[in-house]
Scaffold this motif. Structure first.
Motif, short mmCIF file in Angstrom:
data_model
loop_
_atom_site.label_atom_id
_atom_site.label_comp_id
_atom_site.label_asym_id
_atom_site.label_seq_id
_atom_site.Cartn_x
_atom_site.Cartn_y
_atom_site.Cartn_z
N LEU A 118 0.81 -1.20 0.00
CA LEU A 118 0.00 0.00 0.00
C LEU A 118 0.84 1.25 0.00
CD1 LEU A 118 -2.78 1.36 0.28
CD2 LEU A 118 -2.50 1.19 2.74
N PHE A 119 1.91 1.27 0.80
CA PHE A 119 2.71 2.47 0.90
C PHE A 119 3.99 2.40 0.07
CE2 PHE A 119 0.41 3.21 4.97
CZ PHE A 119 -0.11 4.44 4.62
N CYS A 120 4.23 1.29 -0.61
CA CYS A 120 5.48 1.17 -1.34
C CYS A 120 5.28 1.21 -2.85
CB CYS A 120 6.19 -0.12 -0.96
SG CYS A 120 6.69 -0.16 0.76
N SER A 121 4.07 0.91 -3.34
CA SER A 121 3.91 0.84 -4.78
C SER A 121 3.07 1.98 -5.33
CB SER A 121 3.27 -0.49 -5.18
OG SER A 121 1.95 -0.55 -4.73
N PHE A 122 2.41 2.73 -4.45
CA PHE A 122 1.59 3.82 -4.94
C PHE A 122 2.48 4.92 -5.50
CE2 PHE A 122 -1.48 7.14 -5.20
CZ PHE A 122 -2.68 6.50 -5.37
N VAL A 123 2.06 5.54 -6.60
CA VAL A 123 2.91 6.52 -7.27
C VAL A 123 2.72 7.89 -6.64
CG1 VAL A 123 3.43 7.61 -9.46
CG2 VAL A 123 2.73 5.21 -9.40
N PHE A 124 3.76 8.41 -6.00
CA PHE A 124 3.73 9.73 -5.41
C PHE A 124 4.80 10.60 -6.06
CE2 PHE A 124 1.53 7.74 -1.83
CZ PHE A 124 0.56 8.69 -1.57
N SER A 125 4.52 11.87 -6.22
CA SER A 125 5.52 12.81 -6.71
C SER A 125 5.53 14.02 -5.78
CB SER A 125 5.17 13.27 -8.13
OG SER A 125 5.18 12.17 -9.02
N GLN A 126 6.65 14.72 -5.79
CA GLN A 126 6.82 15.86 -4.90
C GLN A 126 5.77 16.93 -5.20
OE1 GLN A 126 9.24 16.04 -2.55
NE2 GLN A 126 8.71 18.07 -1.84
N ASN A 127 5.04 17.36 -4.16
CA ASN A 127 4.11 18.48 -4.26
C ASN A 127 3.11 18.31 -5.41
OD1 ASN A 127 5.30 19.84 -2.06
ND2 ASN A 127 6.88 20.65 -3.40
N LYS A 128 2.57 17.14 -5.55
CA LYS A 128 1.63 16.87 -6.63
C LYS A 128 0.26 16.59 -6.06
CE LYS A 128 0.94 13.83 -10.62
NZ LYS A 128 1.48 12.68 -11.38
N THR A 129 -0.78 17.05 -6.75
CA THR A 129 -2.15 16.75 -6.36
C THR A 129 -2.62 15.53 -7.16
OG1 THR A 129 -2.66 19.04 -5.83
CG2 THR A 129 -4.52 17.60 -6.27
N ILE A 130 -3.13 14.54 -6.45
CA ILE A 130 -3.55 13.31 -7.10
C ILE A 130 -4.98 12.98 -6.70
CG2 ILE A 130 -1.20 12.41 -7.20
CD1 ILE A 130 -1.95 10.58 -4.83
N VAL A 131 -5.55 11.97 -7.34
CA VAL A 131 -6.86 11.44 -6.99
C VAL A 131 -6.65 10.06 -6.39
CG1 VAL A 131 -9.09 10.69 -7.88
CG2 VAL A 131 -7.98 12.71 -8.84
N SER A 132 -7.19 9.82 -5.21
CA SER A 132 -7.02 8.53 -4.55
C SER A 132 -8.15 8.34 -3.56
CB SER A 132 -5.67 8.47 -3.83
OG SER A 132 -5.53 7.25 -3.12
N ASN A 133 -8.34 7.10 -3.10
CA ASN A 133 -9.35 6.84 -2.08
C ASN A 133 -8.74 6.82 -0.68
OD1 ASN A 133 -7.97 4.28 -2.43
ND2 ASN A 133 -9.68 3.33 -1.34
N TRP A 134 -7.44 7.14 -0.56
CA TRP A 134 -6.81 7.18 0.76
C TRP A 134 -5.76 8.27 0.84
CZ3 TRP A 134 -1.54 6.44 1.40
CH2 TRP A 134 -0.84 5.85 0.34
N THR A 135 -5.48 8.69 2.05
CA THR A 135 -4.40 9.64 2.26
C THR A 135 -3.73 9.35 3.59
OG1 THR A 135 -3.78 11.98 2.12
CG2 THR A 135 -5.71 11.45 3.47
#
Length: 433
Positions: A11-28
């Motif tokens: 869950l926390f290792c494969s999700f794609v995150f980028s610096q200071n980016k707004t994304i759409v997801s069902n969790w935060t």
């Protein structure tokens, strides 16, 4: 992992995150990072007060992760995937662990998924000094959220590792509504997240209750998620496609809110029958299908078994036999399955074991079988997909009306990595003659 993305570590290792980016997801997640280089091999415990309101079986929890000096993940636990019960009343939740021998950073977080109001207060970190054998309190900044939140100062949205990511479906603020202690607590509020909407319904099909939601009007378009996913896998697609189609999204059996029959093996064939009965109940005579990963496999099988029902299919990251996946992927899946079986106390891993077995054993098609598909078919994958590129190409070549799209600089998660490009390709295909 190819598709099984609901396991806690993944869950926390494969999700794609980028610096200071707004994304759409069902969790935060809201996280604070603490340097623990001088506490390697020390035991630690993290605790916080947690409660929730206005939710529909949504989850919230605390989590902790140790990052090594080389940024690899060491200890990890997210209590959302345990049997904890968060209620409307404040309760204390605790995580115990040990800092890795190469540990550098301990990340402490608040986690929330789906629609609801999730409250956190009084975070606490303690470590066990091996010399004095006493628990020592390590002060956290703004641990009770009495100060205003300034993202990136003490706490930040994201998963740590200097990656600050805002999920637009959530707001994170302090709240003066019923704090546990002092004047404020942390409030994470999730809104308008598909897969957990008030208009969702259940259909009785093939011995299970299948959860589904519909959006928009027009020709029916069925969206099918991957192995460990649910409806919200298509958060980046639903509202775009609903401007042109009646979008129908379902939780396949054993996923999301849909139930399953424990006495029956989870196979693609049984899921195909689930979908056929569901479409019959909805009085749908012709349907387009967009499938991601296992959902793409289901789209191919539906086109083979029920050709008169299927108008067009668009599949991303699908394979027609297990060896279509890269060798390293299969190896990792087999190792994980063995671990899940070994650690399966009281049946806690039963669903995960079913999901891994599904992709390690099925489907079992041959390329020549695909010649029977009559409908136009768009076969897609990322150029760094866990599906072998030559396998994706061969699938497209084997379908009489097959079209191919290998999307550059993307992985198996191209659906969320490059939604604008992905959506445009699929809509152009569906709208084409």
């Amino acid at each position: 992992m190819k598709k099984i993305i609901i396991l806690p570590l993944i869950l926390f290792c494969s999700f794609v995150f980028s610096q200071n980016k707004t994304i759409v997801s069902n969790w935060t997640s809201f996280v604070q990072s603490v340097n623990v280089e001088n506490m390697q091999n020390w035991k630690f415990r993290v605790s916080a007060k947690v409660r929730k309101e206005n939710d529909s079986n949504a989850k919230c929890a605390i989590w902790a992760r140790v990052d090594d000096i080389d940024n690899k993940t060491g200890f990890f636990e997210n209590q959302a995937y345990s049997n904890i019960k968060v209620t409307t009343e404040w309760n204390t939740f605790e995580i115990k662990g040990t800092v890795n021998p190469e540990g550098k950073t301990l990340n402490i977080g608040a986690y929330a998924t789906d629609n609801g109001d999730f409250y956190f207060d009084d975070f606490k970190l303690e470590v066990l000094d091996p010399k004095s054998v006493k628990w020592i309190n390590i002060p956290l900044k703004n641990a009770s959220f009495e100060e205003n939140l300034i993202s990136g100062k003490d706490w930040s949205e994201g998963i740590g590792r200097n990656k600050i990511t805002h999920v637009k479906n959530f707001t994170i603020t302090t709240s003066d509504y019923k704090p546990f202690n002092g004047n404020k607590s942390l409030l994470i509020k999730g809104q308008n997240i598909i897969g957990n909407m008030p208009h969702g319904k259940f259909a009785d099909v093939n011995g299970i209750k299948m959860y589904y939601e519909t959006y928009g009007e027009g020709e029916p378009l069925l969206m099918l998620h991957g192995n460990g996913q649910s409806i919200n896998a298509f958060m980046n697609q639903v509202y775009v496609f609903s401007k042109k189609y009646k979008v129908i999204i379902v939780d396949c059996r054993e996923r999301g809110k849909s139930t399953y029959d424990k006495t029956k093996e989870l196979t693609f064939d049984i899921q195909v029958e689930d979908l056929k009965q569901f479409l019959d109940q909805q009085n749908i005579k012709k349907v387009k299908i967009l499938g991601w990963s296992d959902g793409g496999i289901l789209a191919i099988l539906m086109a083979l078994k029920y050709p008169d029902l299927i108008d067009k299919i668009a599949c991303s990251g699908a394979n027609i036999f297990p060896e279509g996946q890269k060798d390293d992927e299969l190896k990792d899946m087999r190792e994980t399955l063995a671990q899940l079986i070994k650690e399966n106390k009281d049946g806690k891993n039963d669903v995960y074991i079913d999901l891994y077995n599904l992709d390690l054993k099925y489907p079992n098609l041959k390329y020549e079988d695909l010649k029977a598909i009559q409908c136009p078919s768009l076969i897609m994958a990322g150029d760094k997909d866990v599906i072998k590129t030559e396998h994706t190409v061969k699938i497209a070549e084997s379908i009489p009306k097959g079209q191919l799209a290998i999307i550059p600089n993307s992985t198996h998660s191209v659906v969320v990595e490059k939604p604008e490009l992905f959506n445009s390709l699929v809509i152009d295909f569906f709208e084409g003659k």
